[in-house]
Design a protein around this motif. Structure first.
Motif, PDB file in Angstrom:
ATOM      1  N   ASP A 102      38.204  22.793  18.446  1.00 51.48           N
ATOM      2  CA  ASP A 102      39.496  23.253  18.271  1.00 51.48           C
ATOM      3  C   ASP A 102      39.425  24.850  18.381  1.00 51.48           C
ATOM      4  N   LEU A 103      38.642  25.529  18.868  1.00 53.77           N
ATOM      5  CA  LEU A 103      38.605  26.922  19.273  1.00 53.77           C
ATOM      6  C   LEU A 103      39.514  27.324  20.417  1.00 53.77           C
ATOM      7  N   ASP A 104      40.410  28.164  19.992  1.00 49.96           N
ATOM      8  CA  ASP A 104      41.747  28.504  21.007  1.00 49.96           C
ATOM      9  C   ASP A 104      41.176  29.228  22.172  1.00 49.96           C
ATOM     10  N   PHE A 105      40.343  28.867  23.187  1.00 45.71           N
ATOM     11  CA  PHE A 105      40.228  29.478  24.221  1.00 45.71           C
ATOM     12  C   PHE A 105      41.271  29.862  24.963  1.00 45.71           C
ATOM     13  N   ALA A 106      42.028  28.878  24.847  1.00 42.13           N
ATOM     14  CA  ALA A 106      43.368  29.154  26.106  1.00 42.13           C
ATOM     15  C   ALA A 106      44.169  30.154  25.727  1.00 42.13           C
ATOM     16  N   LEU A 107      44.420  30.585  24.372  1.00 40.71           N
ATOM     17  CA  LEU A 107      45.136  31.782  24.196  1.00 40.71           C
ATOM     18  C   LEU A 107      44.540  33.153  24.701  1.00 40.71           C
ATOM     19  N   ILE A 108      43.215  33.142  24.591  1.00 44.33           N
ATOM     20  CA  ILE A 108      42.397  34.207  24.904  1.00 44.33           C
ATOM     21  C   ILE A 108      42.591  34.509  26.468  1.00 44.33           C
ATOM     22  N   ILE A 109      42.340  33.331  27.231  1.00 47.98           N
ATOM     23  CA  ILE A 109      42.504  33.233  28.615  1.00 47.98           C
ATOM     24  C   ILE A 109      43.967  33.762  29.054  1.00 47.98           C
ATOM     25  N   ARG A 110      45.006  33.493  28.391  1.00 44.52           N
ATOM     26  CA  ARG A 110      46.374  33.453  28.549  1.00 44.52           C
ATOM     27  C   ARG A 110      46.576  34.901  28.444  1.00 44.52           C
ATOM     28  N   ARG A 111      46.047  35.550  27.562  1.00 47.75           N
ATOM     29  CA  ARG A 111      46.381  37.032  27.209  1.00 47.75           C
ATOM     30  C   ARG A 111      45.403  38.194  28.057  1.00 47.75           C
ATOM     31  N   ASN A 112      44.429  37.450  28.895  1.00 42.02           N
ATOM     32  CA  ASN A 112      43.693  38.248  29.871  1.00 42.02           C
ATOM     33  C   ASN A 112      43.934  37.619  31.224  1.00 42.02           C
ATOM     34  N   LYS A 113      44.142  38.487  32.132  1.00 38.56           N
ATOM     35  CA  LYS A 113      44.173  38.324  33.516  1.00 38.56           C
ATOM     36  C   LYS A 113      43.071  37.751  34.252  1.00 38.56           C
ATOM     37  N   ARG A 114      41.884  38.295  33.988  1.00 43.15           N
ATOM     38  CA  ARG A 114      40.588  38.018  34.514  1.00 43.15           C
ATOM     39  C   ARG A 114      40.014  36.779  34.138  1.00 43.15           C
ATOM     40  N   ASN A 115      40.619  35.547  34.823  1.00 41.76           N
ATOM     41  CA  ASN A 115      40.142  34.354  33.904  1.00 41.76           C
ATOM     42  C   ASN A 115      38.630  34.151  34.280  1.00 41.76           C
ATOM     43  N   GLU A 116      37.905  34.283  35.477  1.00 45.02           N
ATOM     44  CA  GLU A 116      36.395  34.030  35.569  1.00 45.02           C
ATOM     45  C   GLU A 116      35.758  34.930  34.588  1.00 45.02           C
ATOM     46  N   ASP A 117      36.095  36.322  34.543  1.00 43.96           N
ATOM     47  CA  ASP A 117      35.445  37.229  33.585  1.00 43.96           C
ATOM     48  C   ASP A 117      35.897  36.698  32.197  1.00 43.96           C
ATOM     49  N   VAL A 118      36.844  36.216  31.551  1.00 41.98           N
ATOM     50  CA  VAL A 118      36.986  35.801  30.577  1.00 41.98           C
ATOM     51  C   VAL A 118      36.128  34.384  30.018  1.00 41.98           C
ATOM     52  N   ALA A 119      36.188  33.533  30.914  1.00 42.74           N
ATOM     53  CA  ALA A 119      35.206  32.435  30.558  1.00 42.74           C
ATOM     54  C   ALA A 119      33.854  32.590  30.578  1.00 42.74           C
ATOM     55  N   SER A 120      33.147  33.788  31.271  1.00 42.87           N
ATOM     56  CA  SER A 120      31.929  34.301  31.108  1.00 42.87           C
ATOM     57  C   SER A 120      31.702  35.098  29.828  1.00 42.87           C
ATOM     58  N   ILE A 121      32.930  35.835  29.445  1.00 44.16           N
ATOM     59  CA  ILE A 121      32.866  36.565  27.991  1.00 44.16           C
ATOM     60  C   ILE A 121      32.542  35.692  27.122  1.00 44.16           C
ATOM     61  N   LEU A 122      33.554  34.666  27.037  1.00 35.01           N
ATOM     62  CA  LEU A 122      33.655  33.555  25.916  1.00 35.01           C
ATOM     63  C   LEU A 122      32.482  32.887  25.805  1.00 35.01           C
ATOM     64  N   ALA A 123      31.920  32.654  26.948  1.00 34.63           N
ATOM     65  CA  ALA A 123      30.372  31.941  26.795  1.00 34.63           C
ATOM     66  C   ALA A 123      29.316  32.913  26.126  1.00 34.63           C
ATOM     67  N   GLU A 124      29.400  33.967  26.205  1.00 32.81           N
ATOM     68  CA  GLU A 124      28.657  35.166  25.638  1.00 32.81           C
ATOM     69  C   GLU A 124      28.871  35.132  24.181  1.00 32.81           C
ATOM     70  N   VAL A 125      30.082  35.002  23.795  1.00 29.74           N
ATOM     71  CA  VAL A 125      30.722  35.091  22.336  1.00 29.74           C
ATOM     72  C   VAL A 125      30.004  33.937  21.669  1.00 29.74           C
ATOM     73  N   LEU A 126      30.285  32.630  22.268  1.00 24.08           N
ATOM     74  CA  LEU A 126      29.616  31.264  21.860  1.00 24.08           C
ATOM     75  C   LEU A 126      28.055  31.505  21.612  1.00 24.08           C
ATOM     76  N   SER A 127      27.406  32.185  22.729  1.00 24.85           N
ATOM     77  CA  SER A 127      25.945  32.379  22.464  1.00 24.85           C
ATOM     78  C   SER A 127      25.661  33.353  21.256  1.00 24.85           C
ATOM     79  N   THR A 128      26.553  34.389  21.106  1.00 28.19           N
ATOM     80  CA  THR A 128      26.293  35.304  19.918  1.00 28.19           C
ATOM     81  C   THR A 128      26.340  34.597  18.517  1.00 28.19           C
TER      82      THR A 128
END
Length: 184
Positions: A102-128
């Motif tokens: 249920d992690l709310d990635f959609a809200l983060i993606i909507r608030r940021n315009k760089r969707n490709e970068d956001v997906a990569s950053i969120l992958a790093e967040v999960l790795s962290t």
């Protein structure tokens, strides 16, 4: 033939070893904000639940390995799990594992315009989040004054009994003298 014991995190909690979800959440908080966690129900926690933190910068790969903003990634991970948990102060680990869906990635993606970068950053967040969890597990100490459970001590034969352990710690070995080869 010996007995088979199946042990989970409740075994550690019964021994008052701090291995609950709440203990991990406090550790993650301390990694994110570089200070001791106060109360989990303070107003700041509620505000952080409502508003996502600033998106961490992209991870930079250097000759010495990746360089990332650990604190920002921990803040984002803390916000994601806190929001998915609906700001719950404590829960069982199986509930935590379920809320990862249920992690709310959609809200983060909507608030940021760089969707490709956001997906990569969120992958790093999960790795962290995974790395911080591992660091937390490695930091868990079994206090030397931890009392064994006499009822359990009478039941277990450390020479012949087997155990299936879902624990992160070596409580069975340290407190009861069980042999590693008897634990799976």
């Amino acid at each position: 033939m010996g007995n088979l014991f199946i042990l989970g995190n409740g075994f550690d909690i019964a021994h008052k070893i701090p291995t609950s979800y709440c203990n991990f959440k406090k550790y993650l908080w301390e990694q994110a904000y570089s200070r001791k966690h106060r109360r989990t129900d303070d107003i700041g926690d509620c505000i952080r639940y409502l508003f996502p933190p600033k998106l961490p910068p992209m991870q930079i790969h250097t000759a010495n390995g990746p360089f990332s903003n650990h604190k920002s990634e921990c803040r984002m991970a803390y916000w994601l799990i806190n929001k998915a948990a609906k700001n719950a102060h404590d829960m069982d680990w199986n509930q935590f594992e379920s809320l990862l869906d249920d992690l709310d990635f959609a809200l983060i993606i909507r608030r940021n315009k760089r969707n490709e970068d956001v997906a990569s950053i969120l992958a790093e967040v999960l790795s962290t989040l995974n790395r911080v969890f591992f660091e937390w597990v490695c930091s868990i100490d079994i206090p030397t004054d931890t009392k064994i459970k006499s009822g359990f001590a009478k039941l277990i034969d450390i020479e012949n009994d087997l155990a299936v352990s879902f624990n992160y710690t070596d409580t069975l070995e340290k407190l009861y003298g069980s042999k590693k080869q008897n634990i799976r």
